[in-house]
Design an enzyme around this catalytic site. Sequence first.
Site, PDB file in Angstrom:
ATOM      1  N   GLU A  66       0.825  -1.207   0.000  1.00 11.92           N
ATOM      2  CA  GLU A  66       0.000   0.000   0.000  1.00 11.92           C
ATOM      3  C   GLU A  66       0.865   1.264   0.000  1.00 11.92           C
ATOM      4  OE1 GLU A  66      -2.196  -3.409   1.688  1.00 11.92           O
ATOM      5  OE2 GLU A  66      -0.258  -2.499   2.117  1.00 11.92           O
ATOM      6  N   ARG A 277       8.710 -12.390   0.806  1.00 13.92           N
ATOM      7  CA  ARG A 277       7.896 -11.186   0.997  1.00 13.92           C
ATOM      8  C   ARG A 277       8.283 -10.441   2.273  1.00 13.92           C
ATOM      9  NH1 ARG A 277       4.640  -7.499  -1.669  1.00 13.92           N
ATOM     10  NH2 ARG A 277       3.058  -6.665  -0.268  1.00 13.92           N
TER      11      ARG A 277
END
Length: 427
Positions: A66, A277
């Site tokens: 985001e 990740r």
Amino acid sequence: MPRMTRPLYTLLYTLLLPVILLRLLWRSRQAPAYRQRWRERFGCFPAPAFDCNKPVLWLHAVSVGETLAAVPLIKTLQNQHSDWQWVVTTTTPTGSERVRAVLGNSVFHVYAPYDLPIFLTHFLQRVKPAILIVMETELWPNMVHSCYQHQIPVLIANARLSEKSARGYGKFSALTHQMLREITQVAAQQHADGERFVQLGLPRENLTITGSIKFDLTLDAATQQKAAALRVQWSNNHSRKVWLAASTHQGEDGILLAAFAQLKKTFPDLLLVLVPRHPERFASVTQQCTAAGFIVLRHSEQKTLAPETDIVVGDTMGELLAFYGAADIAFVGGSLVPVGGHNLIEPAAWACPIISGSQLFNFSEVETLLRDNNALAIADNAEQITAQMAQWLHDETLRKGFGERAKAVADNNRGALESLCSLIDPT
């Protein structure tokens, strides 16, 4: 269980706060940053030295994905409105690191307060925002309600809502409906996302479809230069192919390593660049690669890549976009396990052929665009990944065709950033 209302939600959140803090401590075992800056999460921090005559925009981006999506939006608006002042909050240390690395002192950054009225009140008193911009789908009932009480408009930007997430919100319909009625505007990525918001209680007049701002990706000169340098290094001056496995989650690495072991029998020069990740997995994934019998180099070591190196573990932050530009083929993680996938647009922007698992419920619209244009290969296990990789490694024309079609999809869907910017007015 009684209907979940906001007061009941607040009570339950308060009771669970010790558990939330214990979870921070547990996560800090592998990521020590979770043990730091706790005061910010309670709305306690020195007030920023803002000019009271200039508007303050509060943007919340929960984590890395985001935050990266928000950066072009913030930079565009900073160029257009130099008098606007910015507060950017995140929830995770990795998101925090990206804010500080990319935006620096051009914004005021702290962690977002926990979603309880007392902490949010402290936060709003210190920041005094004119508008709240929430990236994607980070919906917190008390955050929205506190802004509503203080007459602060709330815009959900680049909003997405998968069927799975919508079902989750739907289980708490009373709470969700009230929250959505207090949101000023939802700028949804796709019509399907918008319809799910409306079905959950958002007034249709508060919905705008802008598309995804992730399509408005800019590959700047510095990123292109870094990608070109990495390609030369990793490919040994273009003598070996580079397979990038990006944003992998626990449960995926073993599948990818099994496929890689099979591919090495036919393509012994193939290099795998494996990028977990989450930073707390860098060491364990490196150990997993070594235990599987491969010669491994960690990217952070900044050593010259030896010809016999099998795997580079991408254990740095902020370089993944350049990694895509250095790869011949990309696998996008979070898709072999029920995470919902990760950004498929970044490899597409480089014309990099994309393989993914089928668990793409967070990117279903992008998946559909790519698959409808024969620009995405789906493979759900080691055998399928091996077969697809082998096909592309044997046939350069076929491989590059997938990449070129993916780039065309990315190019043809630009424009959301301009639409979103037109909705933001803190005055």
